[in-house]
Scaffold this motif. Structure first.
Motif, PDB file in Angstrom:
ATOM      1  N   LEU A   1       0.874  -0.967   0.083  1.00  0.00           N
ATOM      2  CA  LEU A   1       0.246  -0.549   0.085  1.00  0.00           C
ATOM      3  C   LEU A   1       0.598   0.966   0.280  1.00  0.00           C
ATOM      4  N   GLN A   2       0.186   2.232  -0.263  1.00  0.00           N
ATOM      5  CA  GLN A   2       0.860   3.606  -0.673  1.00  0.00           C
ATOM      6  C   GLN A   2       0.318   4.634   0.833  1.00  0.00           C
TER       7      GLN A   2
ATOM      8  N   TYR B   1       0.512   2.132  10.744  1.00  0.00           N
ATOM      9  CA  TYR B   1       1.221   0.931   9.870  1.00  0.00           C
ATOM     10  C   TYR B   1       2.775   0.501  10.342  1.00  0.00           C
ATOM     11  N   ASP B   2       3.201   1.644  10.755  1.00  0.00           N
ATOM     12  CA  ASP B   2       4.609   1.684  11.704  1.00  0.00           C
ATOM     13  C   ASP B   2       4.262   0.437  12.884  1.00  0.00           C
ATOM     14  N   ARG B   3       2.924   0.636  13.341  1.00  0.00           N
ATOM     15  CA  ARG B   3       2.841   0.183  14.774  1.00  0.00           C
ATOM     16  C   ARG B   3       2.482  -1.567  14.547  1.00  0.00           C
ATOM     17  N   GLU B   4       1.418  -1.589  13.538  1.00  0.00           N
ATOM     18  CA  GLU B   4       1.250  -2.610  13.201  1.00  0.00           C
ATOM     19  C   GLU B   4       2.054  -3.538  12.438  1.00  0.00           C
ATOM     20  N   GLY B   5       3.509  -3.154  12.645  1.00  0.00           N
ATOM     21  CA  GLY B   5       4.378  -4.350  11.492  1.00  0.00           C
ATOM     22  C   GLY B   5       4.338  -4.038  10.591  1.00  0.00           C
ATOM     23  N   TRP B   6       3.460  -3.195   9.458  1.00  0.00           N
ATOM     24  CA  TRP B   6       3.893  -3.320   7.964  1.00  0.00           C
ATOM     25  C   TRP B   6       5.206  -2.268   7.394  1.00  0.00           C
ATOM     26  N   GLN B   7       5.921  -3.037   6.873  1.00  0.00           N
ATOM     27  CA  GLN B   7       7.732  -3.344   6.462  1.00  0.00           C
ATOM     28  C   GLN B   7       8.109  -1.502   5.054  1.00  0.00           C
ATOM     29  N   ARG B   8       7.677  -0.709   6.035  1.00  0.00           N
ATOM     30  CA  ARG B   8       8.380   0.301   4.592  1.00  0.00           C
ATOM     31  C   ARG B   8       9.562  -0.147   3.826  1.00  0.00           C
ATOM     32  N   LEU B   9       8.916   0.127   2.515  1.00  0.00           N
ATOM     33  CA  LEU B   9       9.946   0.003   1.770  1.00  0.00           C
ATOM     34  C   LEU B   9      10.599   1.475   0.833  1.00  0.00           C
TER      35      LEU B   9
ATOM     36  N   LEU C   1       5.325   6.723   1.206  1.00  0.00           N
ATOM     37  CA  LEU C   1       5.537   6.032   1.474  1.00  0.00           C
ATOM     38  C   LEU C   1       5.327   4.848   1.172  1.00  0.00           C
ATOM     39  N   VAL C   2       5.964   3.417   0.931  1.00  0.00           N
ATOM     40  CA  VAL C   2       5.585   2.558   0.027  1.00  0.00           C
ATOM     41  C   VAL C   2       5.613   1.081   1.562  1.00  0.00           C
ATOM     42  N   TYR C   3       4.636   0.253   1.221  1.00  0.00           N
ATOM     43  CA  TYR C   3       4.752   0.000   2.642  1.00  0.00           C
ATOM     44  C   TYR C   3       4.736  -1.204   2.066  1.00  0.00           C
ATOM     45  N   ALA C   4       4.881  -2.739   2.891  1.00  0.00           N
ATOM     46  CA  ALA C   4       4.475  -4.343   2.552  1.00  0.00           C
ATOM     47  C   ALA C   4       3.983  -5.146   3.625  1.00  0.00           C
ATOM     48  N   ALA C   5       2.765  -5.388   3.496  1.00  0.00           N
ATOM     49  CA  ALA C   5       2.245  -5.887   4.455  1.00  0.00           C
ATOM     50  C   ALA C   5       3.033  -6.885   5.146  1.00  0.00           C
ATOM     51  N   PRO C   6       2.736  -6.882   6.864  1.00  0.00           N
ATOM     52  CA  PRO C   6       4.160  -7.906   7.367  1.00  0.00           C
ATOM     53  C   PRO C   6       3.092  -9.096   7.268  1.00  0.00           C
ATOM     54  N   ALA C   7       4.569 -10.052   7.357  1.00  0.00           N
ATOM     55  CA  ALA C   7       4.190 -11.449   7.657  1.00  0.00           C
ATOM     56  C   ALA C   7       4.075 -12.139   8.029  1.00  0.00           C
TER      57      ALA C   7
END
Length: 47
Positions: A2-3, A15-23, A41-47
């Motif tokens: 997501l952006q 998103y930072d608190r929920e563990g999304w990875q900032r790319l 900011l581009v994020y990837a879902a947490p694994a």
């Protein structure tokens, strides 16, 4: 993936608190009301 607009501090904190990875950053794929294209900011879902 997501952006998130770099001006959206509450969304970024969430998103930072929920563990999304900032790319990194990119130009948004939309225009603001004033016609500018935001930086996002581009994020990837947490694994």
């Amino acid at each position: 993936m997501l952006q998130v607009n770099e001006r959206s501090a509450p969304a970024i904190a969430l998103y930072d608190r929920e563990g999304w990875q900032r790319l990194g950053t990119a130009r948004g794929s939309w225009q603001e009301a004033d016609g500018t294209v935001p930086t996002v900011l581009v994020y990837a879902a947490p694994a």
